[in-house]
Design a protein around this motif. Sequence first.
Motif, PDB file in Angstrom:
ATOM      1  N   ILE A  83       0.838  -1.199   0.000  1.00 40.64           N
ATOM      2  CA  ILE A  83       0.000   0.000   0.000  1.00 40.64           C
ATOM      3  C   ILE A  83       0.874   1.249   0.000  1.00 40.64           C
ATOM      4  O   ILE A  83       0.653   2.190  -0.780  1.00 40.64           O
ATOM      5  CB  ILE A  83      -0.940  -0.010   1.221  1.00 40.64           C
ATOM      6  CG1 ILE A  83      -2.024  -1.075   1.044  1.00 40.64           C
ATOM      7  CG2 ILE A  83      -1.556   1.364   1.441  1.00 40.64           C
ATOM      8  CD1 ILE A  83      -2.930  -1.225   2.250  1.00 40.64           C
ATOM      9  N   GLY A 117      -5.490   6.817  -1.519  1.00 40.18           N
ATOM     10  CA  GLY A 117      -6.002   6.004  -2.625  1.00 40.18           C
ATOM     11  C   GLY A 117      -5.524   4.566  -2.549  1.00 40.18           C
ATOM     12  O   GLY A 117      -6.305   3.623  -2.745  1.00 40.18           O
ATOM     13  N   ALA A 118      -4.240   4.381  -2.255  1.00 38.90           N
ATOM     14  CA  ALA A 118      -3.704   3.025  -2.146  1.00 38.90           C
ATOM     15  C   ALA A 118      -4.295   2.286  -0.943  1.00 38.90           C
ATOM     16  O   ALA A 118      -4.550   1.080  -1.012  1.00 38.90           O
ATOM     17  CB  ALA A 118      -2.181   3.082  -2.031  1.00 38.90           C
ATOM     18  N   THR A 119      -4.509   3.005   0.153  1.00 34.35           N
ATOM     19  CA  THR A 119      -5.110   2.382   1.341  1.00 34.35           C
ATOM     20  C   THR A 119      -6.520   1.903   1.051  1.00 34.35           C
ATOM     21  O   THR A 119      -6.905   0.777   1.413  1.00 34.35           O
ATOM     22  CB  THR A 119      -5.120   3.368   2.521  1.00 34.35           C
ATOM     23  OG1 THR A 119      -3.772   3.755   2.827  1.00 34.35           O
ATOM     24  CG2 THR A 119      -5.754   2.732   3.753  1.00 34.35           C
ATOM     25  N   ALA A 121      -7.717   1.095  -1.840  1.00 35.92           N
ATOM     26  CA  ALA A 121      -7.609  -0.061  -2.733  1.00 35.92           C
ATOM     27  C   ALA A 121      -7.238  -1.312  -1.939  1.00 35.92           C
ATOM     28  O   ALA A 121      -7.756  -2.404  -2.194  1.00 35.92           O
ATOM     29  CB  ALA A 121      -6.566   0.219  -3.823  1.00 35.92           C
ATOM     30  N   ALA A 324      -4.728   9.977  -5.839  1.00 39.54           N
ATOM     31  CA  ALA A 324      -5.387   8.815  -5.225  1.00 39.54           C
ATOM     32  C   ALA A 324      -5.769   7.786  -6.283  1.00 39.54           C
ATOM     33  O   ALA A 324      -5.578   6.575  -6.091  1.00 39.54           O
ATOM     34  CB  ALA A 324      -6.628   9.270  -4.450  1.00 39.54           C
ATOM     35  N   SER A 328      -4.220   4.022  -6.642  1.00 41.23           N
ATOM     36  CA  SER A 328      -5.071   2.827  -6.585  1.00 41.23           C
ATOM     37  C   SER A 328      -4.825   1.928  -7.791  1.00 41.23           C
ATOM     38  O   SER A 328      -4.818   0.693  -7.669  1.00 41.23           O
ATOM     39  CB  SER A 328      -6.546   3.228  -6.493  1.00 41.23           C
ATOM     40  OG  SER A 328      -6.961   3.949  -7.638  1.00 41.23           O
ATOM     41  N   TYR A 331      -1.601   0.178  -7.191  1.00 42.12           N
ATOM     42  CA  TYR A 331      -1.797  -0.919  -6.243  1.00 42.12           C
ATOM     43  C   TYR A 331      -2.386  -2.146  -6.934  1.00 42.12           C
ATOM     44  O   TYR A 331      -1.945  -3.281  -6.691  1.00 42.12           O
ATOM     45  CB  TYR A 331      -2.706  -0.491  -5.091  1.00 42.12           C
ATOM     46  CG  TYR A 331      -2.919  -1.589  -4.082  1.00 42.12           C
ATOM     47  CD1 TYR A 331      -1.954  -1.857  -3.122  1.00 42.12           C
ATOM     48  CD2 TYR A 331      -4.063  -2.397  -4.127  1.00 42.12           C
ATOM     49  CE1 TYR A 331      -2.139  -2.892  -2.214  1.00 42.12           C
ATOM     50  CE2 TYR A 331      -4.244  -3.426  -3.218  1.00 42.12           C
ATOM     51  CZ  TYR A 331      -3.273  -3.672  -2.267  1.00 42.12           C
ATOM     52  OH  TYR A 331      -3.427  -4.709  -1.384  1.00 42.12           O
ATOM     53  N   HIS A 335       0.093  -5.195  -6.277  1.00 42.33           N
ATOM     54  CA  HIS A 335      -0.138  -5.772  -4.952  1.00 42.33           C
ATOM     55  C   HIS A 335       0.254  -7.241  -4.854  1.00 42.33           C
ATOM     56  O   HIS A 335       0.576  -7.732  -3.777  1.00 42.33           O
ATOM     57  CB  HIS A 335      -1.624  -5.603  -4.565  1.00 42.33           C
ATOM     58  CG  HIS A 335      -2.545  -6.556  -5.243  1.00 42.33           C
ATOM     59  ND1 HIS A 335      -2.989  -6.348  -6.533  1.00 42.33           N
ATOM     60  CD2 HIS A 335      -3.086  -7.733  -4.829  1.00 42.33           C
ATOM     61  CE1 HIS A 335      -3.775  -7.370  -6.876  1.00 42.33           C
ATOM     62  NE2 HIS A 335      -3.861  -8.202  -5.876  1.00 42.33           N
TER      63      HIS A 335
END
Length: 338
Positions: A83, A117-119, A121, A324, A328, A331, A335
């Motif tokens: 993240i 944004g990554a959080t 996602a 953001a 995302s 990510y 990920h």
Amino acid sequence: MDAALFAVIAVIAAAMIFDYTNGFHDAANAIATSISTRALTPRVALGIAAIGNFIGAHFGAKVAKTVGSGLVTLPQGTASLGIVFAGVVGAIGWNLLTWYFGIPSSSSHALFGGLVGATLAGVAFGIDATVLWSGIWKNIIIPMVASPVAGFILGAIMMTAIMWIFRRGHPGKLNRGFRIAQTISAVAMSIGHGMQDAAKTMGIIVLALYVGGYQSSATHIPEWVFYSSATMLALGTYAGGWRIIRTLGRKIIDLGPAEGFAAETVASAVLYYNALVLGAPISTTHTITSAIMGVGATKKLSAVRWGVAGNIVTAWVLTFPGAAVLASVIYLLTHWVF
């Protein structure tokens, strides 16, 4: 190399790259006015800014702690490092995009938007993470509005005071005097920039060390983090972001030495107050740009090129959600590596 160590190194490397792009993207914040008024030559100005950034970074601990622990909560583990990695890379992408078009957007809000944004996602993929919306509101949204307003109003007040105090002065002597004074205000501005922007990278590195299990505190800043963040920001600043320097120094208003001194002095005061007293991670870009607008408005409202100013404000509004979205997407693509 185990997965956790690989992930921490990847995040730190991304943070260093972000720090460098932050430097050349935001070099204009500290020295665009000094260059445009010919108070300093470009390379001397960039050198002053780089040194000031390095010094200022060592006074940004409060801001770093806010970034590291006041915006999101992440569980320890490599998934959380994914993240953080995506958030930083999203911010880098936004920095490069706005730099290419010469738009002085906020690197700070790009980083915050990327992290949020990554959080979000990550939450969609089942990670037990949380966006601290109260912290976002208190530490990001309110300062995002308040600091430009303060910059604009204080810039107008200071420029009005200068015009009244020196109303009978000889223009040539005053210009020479304010060019000298701008050297001091440029130093003050560059130290304030270091307090704010190097600190944000420090906060990200501390967050990575914490969620990676390499330190037990989410707020402790190792000494090597101070020096590495300060060095990368200084190197990026010395590289210079000439596209944005031209926008800030020439396209908003026609700056003279007195106007440049007033804008830099006001902006640095706002940065110092937020970094040292409040620990609020405000945008140096928003602050100096609004101070320039406030200074210019004292001549007459038409002195400010409001079309350029409107484009800049639009970029400010779009930076947080734009970064953001980019983060995302990053990510989603990365990920599975973490």
